[in-house]
Design a protein around this motif. Structure first.
Motif, PDB file in Angstrom:
ATOM      1  N   PRO A 195     -10.354  31.574  38.516  1.00 10.66           N
ATOM      2  CA  PRO A 195     -11.426  31.270  37.557  1.00 10.66           C
ATOM      3  C   PRO A 195     -10.914  30.605  36.289  1.00 10.66           C
ATOM      4  CG  PRO A 195     -11.157  33.643  37.834  1.00 10.66           C
ATOM      5  CD  PRO A 195     -10.324  33.001  38.870  1.00 10.66           C
ATOM      6  N   LEU A 196      -9.721  31.006  35.840  1.00  4.36           N
ATOM      7  CA  LEU A 196      -9.151  30.397  34.639  1.00  4.36           C
ATOM      8  C   LEU A 196      -8.951  28.893  34.846  1.00  4.36           C
ATOM      9  CD1 LEU A 196      -7.788  30.914  31.831  1.00  4.36           C
ATOM     10  CD2 LEU A 196      -5.630  30.913  33.076  1.00  4.36           C
ATOM     11  N   ALA A 197      -8.354  28.543  36.002  1.00  3.74           N
ATOM     12  CA  ALA A 197      -8.089  27.126  36.274  1.00  3.74           C
ATOM     13  C   ALA A 197      -9.389  26.344  36.355  1.00  3.74           C
ATOM     14  CB  ALA A 197      -7.318  26.988  37.583  1.00  3.74           C
ATOM     15  N   ILE A 198     -10.402  26.943  36.998  1.00  2.12           N
ATOM     16  CA  ILE A 198     -11.673  26.221  37.125  1.00  2.12           C
ATOM     17  C   ILE A 198     -12.299  26.040  35.757  1.00  2.12           C
ATOM     18  CG2 ILE A 198     -14.005  26.451  38.020  1.00  2.12           C
ATOM     19  CD1 ILE A 198     -12.757  27.650  40.530  1.00  2.12           C
ATOM     20  N   PHE A 199     -12.184  27.052  34.921  1.00  9.12           N
ATOM     21  CA  PHE A 199     -12.726  26.936  33.563  1.00  9.12           C
ATOM     22  C   PHE A 199     -12.008  25.824  32.794  1.00  9.12           C
ATOM     23  CE2 PHE A 199     -12.436  28.086  29.068  1.00  9.12           C
ATOM     24  CZ  PHE A 199     -13.785  28.024  28.739  1.00  9.12           C
ATOM     25  N   ILE A 200     -10.658  25.833  32.861  1.00  9.57           N
ATOM     26  CA  ILE A 200      -9.889  24.810  32.143  1.00  9.57           C
ATOM     27  C   ILE A 200     -10.272  23.426  32.643  1.00  9.57           C
ATOM     28  CG2 ILE A 200      -7.582  23.852  31.820  1.00  9.57           C
ATOM     29  CD1 ILE A 200      -6.505  26.684  31.858  1.00  9.57           C
ATOM     30  N   PHE A 201     -10.345  23.316  33.980  1.00  8.66           N
ATOM     31  CA  PHE A 201     -10.643  21.991  34.509  1.00  8.66           C
ATOM     32  C   PHE A 201     -12.058  21.558  34.163  1.00  8.66           C
ATOM     33  CE2 PHE A 201     -11.114  18.488  37.264  1.00  8.66           C
ATOM     34  CZ  PHE A 201      -9.872  17.913  37.142  1.00  8.66           C
ATOM     35  N   GLY A 202     -12.995  22.507  34.148  1.00  6.85           N
ATOM     36  CA  GLY A 202     -14.357  22.174  33.726  1.00  6.85           C
ATOM     37  C   GLY A 202     -14.365  21.666  32.298  1.00  6.85           C
ATOM     38  N   ALA A 203     -13.575  22.301  31.424  1.00  6.58           N
ATOM     39  CA  ALA A 203     -13.500  21.854  30.033  1.00  6.58           C
ATOM     40  C   ALA A 203     -12.931  20.441  29.962  1.00  6.58           C
ATOM     41  CB  ALA A 203     -12.635  22.820  29.227  1.00  6.58           C
ATOM     42  N   VAL A 204     -11.873  20.190  30.749  1.00  5.60           N
ATOM     43  CA  VAL A 204     -11.278  18.843  30.752  1.00  5.60           C
ATOM     44  C   VAL A 204     -12.307  17.811  31.178  1.00  5.60           C
ATOM     45  CG1 VAL A 204      -9.568  17.395  31.895  1.00  5.60           C
ATOM     46  CG2 VAL A 204      -8.938  19.661  31.142  1.00  5.60           C
ATOM     47  N   THR A 205     -13.068  18.159  32.241  1.00  7.61           N
ATOM     48  CA  THR A 205     -14.073  17.228  32.733  1.00  7.61           C
ATOM     49  C   THR A 205     -15.126  16.958  31.662  1.00  7.61           C
ATOM     50  OG1 THR A 205     -13.739  18.258  34.866  1.00  7.61           O
ATOM     51  CG2 THR A 205     -15.605  16.776  34.666  1.00  7.61           C
ATOM     52  N   ALA A 206     -15.566  18.033  30.997  1.00  8.45           N
ATOM     53  CA  ALA A 206     -16.616  17.870  29.989  1.00  8.45           C
ATOM     54  C   ALA A 206     -16.110  17.031  28.822  1.00  8.45           C
ATOM     55  CB  ALA A 206     -17.074  19.240  29.499  1.00  8.45           C
ATOM     56  N   VAL A 207     -14.886  17.296  28.362  1.00 13.24           N
ATOM     57  CA  VAL A 207     -14.346  16.530  27.233  1.00 13.24           C
ATOM     58  C   VAL A 207     -14.209  15.057  27.607  1.00 13.24           C
ATOM     59  CG1 VAL A 207     -12.307  16.229  25.781  1.00 13.24           C
ATOM     60  CG2 VAL A 207     -13.175  18.498  26.223  1.00 13.24           C
ATOM     61  N   GLY A 208     -13.929  14.785  28.885  1.00  7.30           N
ATOM     62  CA  GLY A 208     -13.787  13.403  29.320  1.00  7.30           C
ATOM     63  C   GLY A 208     -15.011  12.559  29.069  1.00  7.30           C
ATOM     64  N   PHE A 209     -16.186  13.197  29.016  1.00  4.39           N
ATOM     65  CA  PHE A 209     -17.416  12.433  28.829  1.00  4.39           C
ATOM     66  C   PHE A 209     -17.674  12.086  27.368  1.00  4.39           C
ATOM     67  CE2 PHE A 209     -18.291  13.977  33.076  1.00  4.39           C
ATOM     68  CZ  PHE A 209     -18.858  12.853  33.640  1.00  4.39           C
ATOM     69  N   LEU A 210     -16.937  12.719  26.448  1.00  4.36           N
ATOM     70  CA  LEU A 210     -17.124  12.373  25.038  1.00  4.36           C
ATOM     71  C   LEU A 210     -16.656  10.934  24.811  1.00  4.36           C
ATOM     72  CD1 LEU A 210     -15.753  15.627  23.389  1.00  4.36           C
ATOM     73  CD2 LEU A 210     -18.126  14.982  23.735  1.00  4.36           C
ATOM     74  N   PRO A 211     -17.270  10.251  23.839  1.00  2.56           N
ATOM     75  CA  PRO A 211     -16.828   8.873  23.596  1.00  2.56           C
ATOM     76  C   PRO A 211     -15.364   8.833  23.197  1.00  2.56           C
ATOM     77  CG  PRO A 211     -18.371   9.616  21.917  1.00  2.56           C
ATOM     78  CD  PRO A 211     -18.389  10.639  22.986  1.00  2.56           C
ATOM     79  N   ALA A 212     -14.641   7.843  23.722  1.00  2.00           N
ATOM     80  CA  ALA A 212     -13.208   7.754  23.471  1.00  2.00           C
ATOM     81  C   ALA A 212     -12.868   6.342  23.021  1.00  2.00           C
ATOM     82  CB  ALA A 212     -12.432   8.100  24.740  1.00  2.00           C
ATOM     83  N   PRO A 213     -11.830   6.195  22.199  1.00  2.67           N
ATOM     84  CA  PRO A 213     -11.401   4.857  21.810  1.00  2.67           C
ATOM     85  C   PRO A 213     -10.788   4.130  23.003  1.00  2.67           C
ATOM     86  CG  PRO A 213      -9.853   6.479  21.025  1.00  2.67           C
ATOM     87  CD  PRO A 213     -10.985   7.236  21.602  1.00  2.67           C
TER      88      PRO A 213
END
Lengths: 473, 103
Positions: free
Chosen positions: A39-57
């Motif tokens: 569950p920890l890994a899935i949570f971390i990866f979910g966070a990574v995925t979500a942050v990826g959608f934020l606008p980036a330079p």
């Protein structure tokens, strides 16, 4: 160069951080706490995925070795989503006693391959491309051979790594020829120097061959079915969706930037391989009994359809390819999710085993049906729109015969996809698969897949968004 | 008198196709792996020769070669690990006998 400019490679940095966290978790969790890593890994990866959608330079780094644009970021987000769903689906399999101690290794390897794919897509020169390609491939082979106690898994691992090393050798031979004729390995320096002389054409053909291995284009598809069948189900879905999507992404980027001047040759190659891939994939899919092999050949056929978009040129062609891959991620992972649940609980993977599934597991069979409809391209689900735009892209360039062959192939594919649906809904069985309660993660994964398949087809805003980005390439 | 440029290219092309031929005909997994390494060495010769004879004022080819050598080692390490595991399961390294997935 200041610290902020590193934010340009935020996707890779986030993933590296996740990989390091996995290592720390492996070290700090005791023997009895290993199951908490999942569950920890899935949570971390979910966070990574979500942050990826934020606008980036966007921009380029390291003297042009690394580059990114809004379109490339979208591609990375698609890959992230795919891996996130795969992680959700693999939770119950990782909880099995035999795999219990190896959870963090699994996520570490998976994140490593994803980092490799991200670098490959973002490459600004051939060296970075090659490094990304290898970082994507080598951990993947370790994943395919993950079930060390199974003969089939080891066999699929060795088949994957041997064909992968052959294909990367061929790709490199092509790159060396391009280097010899242009004197540079940077994409933006190579592109104007590609004039279409014979050595460059040969180099392009070698390069294309190597990538065709990764996408499993006929006649370089022979490893696909064996590797897909032998590898654990979740790795198979990863191979057939994420790894294939990444190779397709870099192929379209390179074909329309670096190798743009070789359009005449490239078009011919893509034309022939598209026809071969669709036809062979479909014809072999008909006679398969094992669902993993069946989906292997179906994914070969889908790659052939995707080549219709590649031939459609920049603009609508690129748009339709990315749009189709986005849908394909959800449809194929939906189908593999159901197979993973059933295979994990009962070990049954053959089509006749699915007889009468609807009576015992109505929800699973509905998800499977929607996924297969989406893969086949039946209107209410998104797969139809994906295929429609691919065909439109090819027709727009005047390849009517190719579109005709593709439509005929779509009909053939309808036959074998519906065979599975018929087995689930119409066929009777003496010993149907007993009702299965899948765990929460797998359910979330399936709900995501179904949402993706339904929403992407109807939300035209997604298509418009991809289209505006594709015009910037 | 230095060796002409084309001699190297003939050598690397030969090496490349020997590698392909070996990969397709050999039955032993280790030999197949060696054939794949031959292909990579052909590529290395190409890069170094192109760099030395055609573009002597830069180093792209040399660097590429160094990276290829490093990654080839990593690849071989994983491949041999899988081969060892395979040998434990099948007690053979002959590809003809490793046929669980053949239908």
């Amino acid at each position: 160069m200041n610290i902020e400019s590193f934010l340009i490679m935020r996707h890779e940095l986030m993933l590296t951080l996740a990989a390091v966290l996995m290592l720390i978790a492996e070290l700090s969790f005791g023997k009895s706490e290993k199951s908490r890593i999942i569950p920890l890994a899935i949570f971390i990866f979910g966070a990574v995925t979500a942050v990826g959608f934020l606008p980036a330079p966007t921009g380029s780094l390291f003297g042009g070795m690394y580059q990114t644009s809004a379109l490339i970021i979208l591609m990375k987000n698609i890959l992230n989503l795919g891996v996130f769903i795969v992680c959700l689906q693999s939770a119950s399999w990782l909880k099995l006693p035999v795999n219990q101690d190896k959870g963090s290794e699994y996520f570490l390897l998976m994140i490593s391959t994803l980092i490799g794919m991200n670098f490959m897509i973002s490459a600004g020169d051939f060296l970075m491309f090659y490094l990304g390609l290898e970082l994507a491939t080598i951990p993947l082979t370790a994943l395919a051979a993950y079930e060390t106690y199974k003969m089939k898994s080891a066999e699929s691992g060795i088949k994957l790594i041997l064909s992968a090393s052959l294909s990367s050798g061929i790709t490199l031979f092509g790159i060396s020829m391009i280097y010899g004729t242009t004197g540079s390995i940077y994409f933006n320096e190579v592109a104007p120097l590609i004039t279409g002389d014979n050595l460059q054409v040969l180099g392009f053909l070698f390069f294309f061959t190597g990538l065709a291995f990764k996408i499993s284009i006929v006649p370089f598809h022979l490893w696909t079915a064996d590797v897909y069948e032998g590898a654990p189900v979740n790795i198979t879905s990863y191979l057939s969706v994420v790894s294939k999507a990444a190779a397709l992404f870099i192929l379209i980027i390179l074909m329309f930037t670096v190798f743009n001047a070789l359009e005449v040759v490239a078009t011919k190659v893509v034309y022939v391989t598209a026809i071969l891939t669709m036809t062979v994939g479909n014809l072999f899919a008909i006679r398969q009994q094992n669902l993993k092999r069946f989906l292997a050949f179906s994914s070969i056929a889908q790659a052939g359809f995707i080549f219709l978009g590649v031939i459609g040129g920049p603009g609508l062609g690129i748009t339709s390819v990315i749009y189709f891959i986005l849908i394909y991620v959800f449809s194929n992972l939906g189908a593999f999710g159901v197979i993973a649940v059933i295979s994990g609980k009962t070990g049954k993977e053959n089509i006749p085993d699915y007889n009468g599934l609807y009576l015992t597991n109505p929800k699973l069979s509905l998800v499977m049906m929607l996924s297969l409809f989406s893969l086949a391209g039946i209107p209410p689900v998104a797969g139809f729109f994906g295929k429609f735009f691919l065909f439109a892209a090819a027709a727009q360039q005047g390849y009517y015969i190719l579109v005709l062959i593709a439509v005929a192939n779509a009909v053939i594919s309808l036959y074998y996809y519906l065979l599975v649906v018929k087995a689930m809904f119409i066929n009777k069985s003496e010993q149907p698969i007993e009702p299965i309660h899948s765990d929460g993660f797998a359910r979330v994964g399936m709900v995501l897949c179904v949402l993706g398949m339904v929403v992407i087809g109807f939300a035209s805003i997604i298509f418009d968004y991809i289209e505006t980005l594709s015009r910037q390439l | 008198m230095s060796i002409p440029f084309t001699h190297f290219l003939v050598l690397s092309t030969l090496l490349f196709f020997i590698g392909i031929y070996g990969f397709l005909t050999r039955k032993n997994l280790i030999t197949m792996l060696m054939s794949a390494e031959l292909i990579l060495n052909a590529v290395n010769i190409n890069f170094v020769v192109f760099n030395k004879y055609l573009y002597p004022d830069q180093l792209h080819g040399h660097f590429f070669t160094l990276f290829i050598i490093g990654i080839a080692a990593a690849e071989a390490a994983v491949a041999i690990a899988i081969i060892i595991n395979l040998y434990r399961n099948f007690s053979t390294m002959d590809v003809e006998e490793i046929d669980q997935l053949k239908h």
